[in-house]
Design an enzyme around this catalytic site. Structure first.
Site, short mmCIF file in Angstrom:
data_model
loop_
_atom_site.label_atom_id
_atom_site.label_comp_id
_atom_site.label_asym_id
_atom_site.label_seq_id
_atom_site.Cartn_x
_atom_site.Cartn_y
_atom_site.Cartn_z
N TYR A 53 0.86 -1.19 0.00
CA TYR A 53 0.00 0.00 0.00
C TYR A 53 0.89 1.24 0.00
O TYR A 53 2.06 1.18 0.35
CB TYR A 53 -0.90 -0.03 1.25
CG TYR A 53 -2.00 1.00 1.23
CD1 TYR A 53 -2.97 1.00 0.24
CD2 TYR A 53 -2.08 1.99 2.22
CE1 TYR A 53 -3.99 1.96 0.23
CE2 TYR A 53 -3.09 2.93 2.22
CZ TYR A 53 -4.04 2.91 1.22
OH TYR A 53 -5.03 3.85 1.20
N ASN A 124 -16.09 3.38 0.92
CA ASN A 124 -16.65 3.01 -0.39
C ASN A 124 -17.80 3.89 -0.87
O ASN A 124 -17.82 4.24 -2.06
CB ASN A 124 -17.03 1.52 -0.38
CG ASN A 124 -15.80 0.62 -0.45
OD1 ASN A 124 -14.73 1.09 -0.82
ND2 ASN A 124 -15.94 -0.63 -0.09
N SER A 151 -18.28 -5.68 -6.75
CA SER A 151 -17.61 -5.30 -5.50
C SER A 151 -18.53 -4.35 -4.74
O SER A 151 -19.55 -3.89 -5.27
CB SER A 151 -16.28 -4.60 -5.80
OG SER A 151 -16.55 -3.34 -6.40
N VAL A 153 -17.84 -1.23 -3.96
CA VAL A 153 -17.84 0.04 -4.70
C VAL A 153 -18.70 -0.09 -5.95
O VAL A 153 -19.52 0.78 -6.26
CB VAL A 153 -16.41 0.46 -5.10
CG1 VAL A 153 -16.43 1.67 -6.02
CG2 VAL A 153 -15.57 0.78 -3.87
N MET A 240 -6.93 -4.73 -8.35
CA MET A 240 -7.19 -6.07 -7.82
C MET A 240 -6.26 -7.09 -8.45
O MET A 240 -6.04 -8.15 -7.88
CB MET A 240 -8.66 -6.46 -8.05
CG MET A 240 -9.67 -5.66 -7.26
SD MET A 240 -9.38 -5.51 -5.48
CE MET A 240 -9.33 -7.21 -4.96
#
Ligand SMILES: NC(=O)c1ccc[n+]([C@@H]2O[C@H](COP(=O)([O-])OP(=O)(O)OC[C@H]3O[C@@H](n4cnc5c(N)ncnc54)[C@H](OP(=O)(O)O)[C@@H]3O)[C@@H](O)[C@H]2O)c1
Length: 329
Positions: A53, A124, A151, A153, A240
Site C-alpha cells: 500500500y 466506499n 464489489s 464500490v 485487484m
C-alpha cells in the site's frame, strides 16, 4: 484491551495477530474516545498488510482505514459528538477495541444506522459517489462502464448512477452475477475478456461511453479503454490484479483517451470539513433508507483476525468480511 498488531509485512494472516495492549485512557480537551463496534477488511487493508500500500509505516503497526464506533467519553470543548453517538473516524489504525482521537476526526452518523452498513460508510460510498461526480461531467442518460461491478464500490456505483439518471455497463468475472446486478439497477452486464468491446457495443447499442472506472489494472485497463468513445476518460482507482494499468498507445493517440487516477483522500482534501460532513450526512441518510448498502458475507470476533484475513482474500465472495471487536453486531 485487544488490538490487531501487524508484526511483519507479507502474508496478512501470518503478519497480523490479536494482541493485548494498554487502554487508551481518558480524553484530553478536544479529544473523543470511542469503542470500535465493527470494521470491514477492505482490499486496501490487505495491501497494507502485504506492504504494497502507499502507506508503509514502521512496524509494529495497527491497520484499519475505517469502522463504526460508539462514543464513550469526550474531552472539554467537543460539541459535535457526545457519549452514545455513533461515529466514523477519518483517521486510521481502527482495528482495535477502543480509539482516542481528535474531536474533528470523528463524524457523527444517524443513530438508527445498521452497524454493519455504518462500518462501511467511511470509504466506499464516497468513493463511488465522487467517481461519478469528480472525473467527467456526465449528463443524465449517458453511460458509464466499470469493472469489479459486483464489489462493494461497484454495487454502490450502480445505485448512485441510477439515482443520477446515468446508465451503467457492468463488467464482472462470471455471468452468474448478472441477475443480482440487474436487480440492483444495472442497465447491462458483461464478462471481462478479449472480446469485451464487441460485447459492450452489442449490449449498449453502440452508445458512446465517456467514462470507464477501473479497479483491476493490468490488461483489464486496456480492455475497459477499448469500450470508450473517442476522447473518453479511464479512471483507475484500484488494482485487484496487483499490476499497474496498461493502455495501448493508439487508445491514447488515435482514440484521444485520457488515463487518470482517483484516491478518496485527495478528493476529500479538496473539500472543507463542513462539505465532508455534509457528504457523509447525505450518504448516511441514503444508507438509512436502504437505498445504499453492501452485502456482508461474515462477521468475525477480533480474536479470529487471522481467519478473517484469510477469508477476506478469497475470490467470488458474496460480500464483505467484517470484524466486531466488542461483541456481535
Ligand atoms: N482509490 C480509492 O480511493 C478507493 C477507495 C475504495 C476502494 N478502492 C478500490 O476499489 C476496489 C473495490 O473495493 P471494494 O472494497 O469494493 O472490494 P470488495 O467488495 O472486497 O470486492 C473485491 C472485488 O474485486 C474482484 N477481484 C478480486 N480479485 C480480482 C482479480 N484478480 N481480477 C479482477 N477482479 C478481481 C472481486 O471479484 P470476484 O467476485 O469475481 O472475486 C470483487 O468484485 C479495490 O481495488 C479497492 O482498492 C479504491
Amino acid at each position: 484491551m485487544k488490538q490487531v498488531v501487524l508484526d511483519r509485512y507479507g502474508s496478512p494472516e501470518e503478519g497480523a495477530r490479536c494482541a493485548e495492549v494498554p487502554e487508551v485512557g481518558a480524553p484530553a480537551a478536544g479529544e473523543v474516545v470511542f469503542d470500535v463496534l465493527a470494521f470491514p477488511i477492505n482490499p486496501a487493508d490487505i495491501s497494507f498488510c502485504r506492504g504494497s500500500y502507499r502507506l508503509k509505516p514502521p512496524l509494529p503497526a495497527t491497520p484499519g482505514a475505517e469502522g463504526i464506533g460508539r462514543v464513550t467519553a469526550v474531552g472539554a470543548g467537543v460539541s459535535h459528538a457526545k457519549p452514545g453517538d455513533l461515529v466514523i473516524n477519518l483517521q486510521r489504525e481502527n482495528w482495535t477495541q477502543t480509539r482516542r482521537v481528535k474531536g474533528d476526526d470523528v463524524i457523527a452518523v444517524p443513530p438508527g444506522l445498521a452497524l454493519r452498513q455504518a462500518a462501511m460508510l467511511r470509504i466506499n460510498p464516497p468513493t463511488a459517489l465522487l467517481l461519478l461526480t469528480d472525473v467527467v461531467d456526465l449528463k443524465p442518460g449517458e453511460w458509464v462502464i466499470q469493472n469489479v461491478a459486483n464489489s462493494a464500490v461497484g454495487r454502490l456505483v450502480i445505485r448512485l448512477a441510477r439515482a443520477r439518471g446515468l446508465r451503467t455497463m457492468n463488467v464482472v468475472r462470471r455471468d452468474t452475477l448478472f441477475g443480482e446486478l440487474t436487480a440492483l439497477g444495472a442497465d447491462a452486464c458483461a464478462v471481462d475478456g478479449p472480446d469485451l468491446a464487441e460485447t459492450v457495443k452489442a449490449r449498449t447499442g453502440g452508445a458512446p461511453i465517456r467514462l470507464g472506472l477501473d479497479a483491476v489494472s493490468g490488461r483489464a485497463t486496456a480492455r475497459l479503454a477499448s469500450c470508450l468513445s473517442e476522447g473518453g476518460v479511464v479512471c483507475n482507482y484500484g488494482s485487484m490484479s496487483g499490476e499497474d494499468p496498461v493502455m495501448s498507445r493508439s487508445a491514447l493517440t488515435s482514440g484521444g483517451l485520457t488515463l487518470v487516477g482517483f484516491i478518496l483522500g485527495r478528493a476529500l482534501a479538496t473539500r472543507s470539513l463542513d462539505q465532508v460532513r455534509a457528504l457523509y450526512a447525505d450518504l448516511g441518510a441514503r444508507i438509512l433508507t436502504g437505498e445504499l448498502s453492501a452485502p456482508v458475507e461474515r462477521v468475525y470476533p477480533i480474536e479470529e483476525i487471522k481467519a478473517a484475513l484469510t477469508h477476506a482474500q478469497r475470490g467470488e465472495r458474496n460480500g464483505k468480511i467484517l470484524v466486531a471487536p466488542n461483541g456481535p453486531v
